[in-house]
Design a protein around this motif. Sequence first.
Motif, PDB file in Angstrom:
ATOM      1  N   THR A  34      44.111  36.511  46.250  1.00 18.30           N
ATOM      2  CA  THR A  34      44.252  37.799  45.592  1.00 18.30           C
ATOM      3  C   THR A  34      45.084  38.736  46.472  1.00 18.30           C
ATOM      4  OG1 THR A  34      42.242  38.696  46.611  1.00 18.30           O
ATOM      5  CG2 THR A  34      42.001  37.547  44.501  1.00 18.30           C
ATOM      6  N   THR A  35      45.598  39.797  45.860  1.00 15.14           N
ATOM      7  CA  THR A  35      46.415  40.750  46.614  1.00 15.14           C
ATOM      8  C   THR A  35      45.664  41.308  47.819  1.00 15.14           C
ATOM      9  OG1 THR A  35      47.912  41.412  44.833  1.00 15.14           O
ATOM     10  CG2 THR A  35      47.432  43.068  46.486  1.00 15.14           C
ATOM     11  N   ALA A  36      44.410  41.692  47.639  1.00 12.95           N
ATOM     12  CA  ALA A  36      43.643  42.282  48.748  1.00 12.95           C
ATOM     13  C   ALA A  36      43.515  41.305  49.908  1.00 12.95           C
ATOM     14  CB  ALA A  36      42.263  42.712  48.255  1.00 12.95           C
ATOM     15  N   ASN A  37      43.207  40.043  49.616  1.00 18.00           N
ATOM     16  CA  ASN A  37      43.061  39.042  50.677  1.00 18.00           C
ATOM     17  C   ASN A  37      44.387  38.745  51.356  1.00 18.00           C
ATOM     18  OD1 ASN A  37      40.333  38.825  50.197  1.00 18.00           O
ATOM     19  ND2 ASN A  37      40.494  37.013  48.928  1.00 18.00           N
ATOM     20  N   LEU A  38      45.464  38.718  50.586  1.00 17.79           N
ATOM     21  CA  LEU A  38      46.779  38.452  51.168  1.00 17.79           C
ATOM     22  C   LEU A  38      47.202  39.573  52.116  1.00 17.79           C
ATOM     23  CD1 LEU A  38      48.595  37.106  47.990  1.00 17.79           C
ATOM     24  CD2 LEU A  38      47.948  35.768  50.005  1.00 17.79           C
TER      25      LEU A  38
ATOM     26  N   MET B  50      40.269  37.012  38.237  1.00 19.17           N
ATOM     27  CA  MET B  50      40.175  36.214  39.460  1.00 19.17           C
ATOM     28  C   MET B  50      39.158  36.874  40.392  1.00 19.17           C
ATOM     29  SD  MET B  50      42.475  33.748  39.081  1.00 19.17           S
ATOM     30  CE  MET B  50      43.058  33.225  40.692  1.00 19.17           C
ATOM     31  N   ASN B  51      38.959  36.275  41.548  1.00 18.83           N
ATOM     32  CA  ASN B  51      37.956  36.758  42.491  1.00 18.83           C
ATOM     33  C   ASN B  51      38.214  38.203  42.915  1.00 18.83           C
ATOM     34  OD1 ASN B  51      36.499  34.369  42.512  1.00 18.83           O
ATOM     35  ND2 ASN B  51      37.709  33.492  44.161  1.00 18.83           N
ATOM     36  N   ALA B  52      37.198  38.801  43.554  1.00 20.42           N
ATOM     37  CA  ALA B  52      37.291  40.191  44.018  1.00 20.42           C
ATOM     38  C   ALA B  52      38.577  40.407  44.811  1.00 20.42           C
ATOM     39  CB  ALA B  52      36.082  40.530  44.874  1.00 20.42           C
ATOM     40  N   GLY B  53      39.224  41.539  44.569  1.00 25.36           N
ATOM     41  CA  GLY B  53      40.477  41.842  45.247  1.00 25.36           C
ATOM     42  C   GLY B  53      41.687  41.629  44.363  1.00 25.36           C
ATOM     43  N   CYS B  54      41.470  41.170  43.134  1.00 26.17           N
ATOM     44  CA  CYS B  54      42.575  40.969  42.185  1.00 26.17           C
ATOM     45  C   CYS B  54      43.090  42.320  41.695  1.00 26.17           C
ATOM     46  CB  CYS B  54      42.109  40.114  41.015  1.00 26.17           C
ATOM     47  SG  CYS B  54      43.343  39.934  39.711  1.00 26.17           S
TER      48      CYS B  54
ATOM     49  N   PHE C 117      41.787  45.757  38.784  1.00 23.76           N
ATOM     50  CA  PHE C 117      41.730  47.211  38.941  1.00 23.76           C
ATOM     51  C   PHE C 117      42.570  47.907  37.873  1.00 23.76           C
ATOM     52  CE2 PHE C 117      41.435  45.833  43.591  1.00 23.76           C
ATOM     53  CZ  PHE C 117      40.060  45.704  43.528  1.00 23.76           C
ATOM     54  N   MET C 118      43.721  47.323  37.574  1.00 24.14           N
ATOM     55  CA  MET C 118      44.596  47.928  36.565  1.00 24.14           C
ATOM     56  C   MET C 118      43.971  47.840  35.183  1.00 24.14           C
ATOM     57  SD  MET C 118      48.215  46.445  38.030  1.00 24.14           S
ATOM     58  CE  MET C 118      49.220  47.348  36.868  1.00 24.14           C
ATOM     59  N   LEU C 119      43.317  46.720  34.875  1.00 26.32           N
ATOM     60  CA  LEU C 119      42.666  46.575  33.573  1.00 26.32           C
ATOM     61  C   LEU C 119      41.489  47.539  33.452  1.00 26.32           C
ATOM     62  CD1 LEU C 119      42.243  45.255  30.862  1.00 26.32           C
ATOM     63  CD2 LEU C 119      41.136  43.325  32.015  1.00 26.32           C
ATOM     64  N   GLU C 120      40.697  47.674  34.512  1.00 30.73           N
ATOM     65  CA  GLU C 120      39.571  48.607  34.484  1.00 30.73           C
ATOM     66  C   GLU C 120      40.066  50.035  34.267  1.00 30.73           C
ATOM     67  OE1 GLU C 120      36.084  46.575  37.192  1.00 30.73           O
ATOM     68  OE2 GLU C 120      37.730  47.593  38.222  1.00 30.73           O
TER      69      GLU C 120
ATOM     70  N   CYS D 194      37.900  30.706  29.907  1.00 33.16           N
ATOM     71  CA  CYS D 194      36.830  31.621  29.504  1.00 33.16           C
ATOM     72  C   CYS D 194      37.311  32.614  28.452  1.00 33.16           C
ATOM     73  CB  CYS D 194      36.287  32.355  30.728  1.00 33.16           C
ATOM     74  SG  CYS D 194      35.338  31.308  31.849  1.00 33.16           S
ATOM     75  N   VAL D 195      38.535  33.111  28.618  1.00 40.54           N
ATOM     76  CA  VAL D 195      39.107  34.015  27.610  1.00 40.54           C
ATOM     77  C   VAL D 195      39.261  33.276  26.284  1.00 40.54           C
ATOM     78  CG1 VAL D 195      41.164  35.321  26.956  1.00 40.54           C
ATOM     79  CG2 VAL D 195      40.255  35.515  29.281  1.00 40.54           C
ATOM     80  N   SER D 196      39.780  32.072  26.358  1.00 43.84           N
ATOM     81  CA  SER D 196      39.977  31.277  25.143  1.00 43.84           C
ATOM     82  C   SER D 196      38.658  31.013  24.421  1.00 43.84           C
ATOM     83  CB  SER D 196      40.655  29.949  25.494  1.00 43.84           C
ATOM     84  OG  SER D 196      40.868  29.161  24.354  1.00 43.84           O
ATOM     85  N   ALA D 197      37.573  30.859  25.204  1.00 43.26           N
ATOM     86  CA  ALA D 197      36.259  30.586  24.613  1.00 43.26           C
ATOM     87  C   ALA D 197      35.572  31.839  24.089  1.00 43.26           C
ATOM     88  CB  ALA D 197      35.366  29.906  25.650  1.00 43.26           C
ATOM     89  N   GLY D 198      36.200  33.016  24.282  1.00 41.24           N
ATOM     90  CA  GLY D 198      35.644  34.243  23.736  1.00 41.24           C
ATOM     91  C   GLY D 198      34.740  35.013  24.670  1.00 41.24           C
ATOM     92  N   LEU D 199      34.787  34.709  25.987  1.00 47.80           N
ATOM     93  CA  LEU D 199      33.902  35.400  26.928  1.00 47.80           C
ATOM     94  C   LEU D 199      34.403  36.781  27.329  1.00 47.80           C
ATOM     95  CD1 LEU D 199      32.760  32.513  29.317  1.00 47.80           C
ATOM     96  CD2 LEU D 199      31.542  33.533  27.397  1.00 47.80           C
ATOM     97  N   GLY D 200      35.665  37.076  27.072  1.00 42.82           N
ATOM     98  CA  GLY D 200      36.167  38.391  27.456  1.00 42.82           C
ATOM     99  C   GLY D 200      37.679  38.448  27.368  1.00 42.82           C
ATOM    100  N   ILE D 201      38.263  39.493  27.976  1.00 44.07           N
ATOM    101  CA  ILE D 201      39.708  39.697  27.994  1.00 44.07           C
ATOM    102  C   ILE D 201      40.192  39.757  29.430  1.00 44.07           C
ATOM    103  CG2 ILE D 201      39.622  40.953  25.806  1.00 44.07           C
ATOM    104  CD1 ILE D 201      40.019  43.551  27.412  1.00 44.07           C
ATOM    105  N   THR D 202      41.484  39.564  29.619  1.00 40.50           N
ATOM    106  CA  THR D 202      42.062  39.666  30.949  1.00 40.50           C
ATOM    107  C   THR D 202      43.437  40.306  30.854  1.00 40.50           C
ATOM    108  OG1 THR D 202      42.430  38.446  33.022  1.00 40.50           O
ATOM    109  CG2 THR D 202      43.234  37.411  30.985  1.00 40.50           C
ATOM    110  N   MET D 203      43.974  40.726  32.003  1.00 46.11           N
ATOM    111  CA  MET D 203      45.320  41.289  32.079  1.00 46.11           C
ATOM    112  C   MET D 203      46.143  40.418  33.018  1.00 46.11           C
ATOM    113  SD  MET D 203      46.620  45.032  33.470  1.00 46.11           S
ATOM    114  CE  MET D 203      46.061  46.000  32.067  1.00 46.11           C
TER     115      MET D 203
END
Length: 312
Positions: free
Chosen positions: A127-131, A189-193, A197-200, A225-234
Amino acid sequence: MDIADLQIFATVARLGSMRKAGEELNTVQSNITARIRTLEENLGTSLFERHHRGVKLSAAGQRLLPYYERLAHLMGEARQATLDDGIPKGPLKIGSQETTAALRISPVLAKFLRQYPDVDLNLRTETTANLIGSVLDHKLDGAFVCGPVNHPNLTASPCFSEELAIYGPPDMTSIAEQCDDTRLRIVVMNAGCQYRFMLEDFLTRLGRKNVPVLEFGTLETVINCVSAGLGITMLPRALLAHINRIGPVSLHALPASCAHVETVFIQHKDALPTSARTALFQTIQNHWDDVNADDDRHSRQAAPNASLRVIS
């Protein structure tokens, strides 16, 4: 106190055991114990807390360890500088977001390795934060991350602008409708993506705060997970072809005011400018100058795509 004593100290700290440190350093445990005791006497403080399972760093030891890591890094750079004859070669560790690696950087790295085959290039996705943390700690020579990045110890060079979009379940008709669903979840993705933050932030502006988050370690799992209907992503809109090979999703355009994000290549300001690092940076600049020029020409020639509804 010398660098050899500090290396023994760091090995014991990493392994949590004098015995294991002796085995790794190919010496007897009594020698490790004696060297640690001498180091503690010279410093006038205990570096470890002893317990029946081994040892752990004391508060003083925790303060000392980063200084060894900095010294070890400088010693490594000194060796690199001595051996660098101007021909790019040797190890080079680069990081990238997984989406950027999948979508954008393969051509530039392939071009670089064709020109400089003696460079041992290693690519790590995070993720960006980890990098950012890894570049600051000198664990990576550079990284492609989501901008902007403003840090006094980093340089950030723009590479390209990415158009973002919302990906949802196949039957999702609009972002507005999904926001009204009390079961709405964010899949990221994992914390730090940075995309999380932009989607939130985007959902907050639509009136949905504190949306539950599902975190996963790979892009493939997120899309499944998105395809299965669990939520949305950016994610970048250009990933659509790649994503459709993983699972069916719906794509929803964002308002122009929040649809674009810049990807930048970051480096530590104090990093040694080795021939390999300098050559990679020049290759990156040349490649993206060419790509961006082509994109500008295509955007002037292409008709607008009106197949997606832009919500505001």
